[in-house]
Scaffold this motif. Structure first.
Motif: not given
Length: 177
Positions: A140-150, A154-155
């Motif tokens: 699964v690939g997404i755009v607009g998910g949570p920031q990887s640094d917490g 959205s990222d």
């Protein structure tokens, strides 16, 4: 991409070239609808010329535009392109489209956050293919998910979900059903 692997490579190379040329000429990224129209025009020319073999590939283009938000376009080998809220390609395409249409009827977009949208996609695949997926069977690939640094927000970058994140979504689907 759905179709011939060789044609898909040629189409992707052409799309990258068109996008790079657009950026060089105009100084900003090529909008998704413009790229879809350009690829559809190229595909249409390939269907009309006797000395050219039509590309046997359906292309799905996805982008997040600064002004228009998320965009989804699909181009077919005949040169037809159209924008969608949700779409599917390949075997059992019509069944998936019917399921998505039923779920998204009278809505501008899929409701909820990225987790619920991923769950909708997985449940659509599961329903159409009559398969209960395990975490290692999906990508699964997404755009607009949570920031990887917490951090909050959205990222805007594309990323693939880890097996643990996919397993969390599968657990949420099974608990809901």
């Amino acid at each position: 991409m759905t179709g011939s692997i060789a044609d898909a490579r040629a189409s992707v190379d052409r799309a990258r070239g068109e996008a790079a040329e657009f950026r060089y000429k105009f100084g900003y990224e090529m909008p998704c609808d413009v790229l879809a129209k350009r690829l559809a025009n190229i595909n249409q020319v390939y269907t009309q010329r006797a000395y050219m073999r039509p590309l046997g590939v359906a292309t799905t283009l996805i982008s997040v535009d600064d002004e228009l938000g998320p965009q989804l376009y699909k181009c077919d080998p005949a040169g037809y392109y159209v924008g969608y809220k949700a779409t599917a390609s390949g075997p059992k395409q019509q069944e998936a489209l019917n399921h998505l249409e039923k779920k998204l009827k009278n809505k501008d977009c899929a409701p909820g956050d990225w987790e619920e949208v991923v769950e909708l996609g997985i449940s659509t695949l599961s329903t159409v293919l009559s398969v209960d997926f395990k975490k290692g069977e999906l990508e699964v690939g997404i755009v607009g998910g949570p920031q990887s640094d917490g951090k909050d927000g959205s990222d805007p970058a594309f990323k693939t979900l880890t097996e643990e994140q996919i397993d969390e979504r599968l657990q949420a689907i099974s608990e809901r059903d």
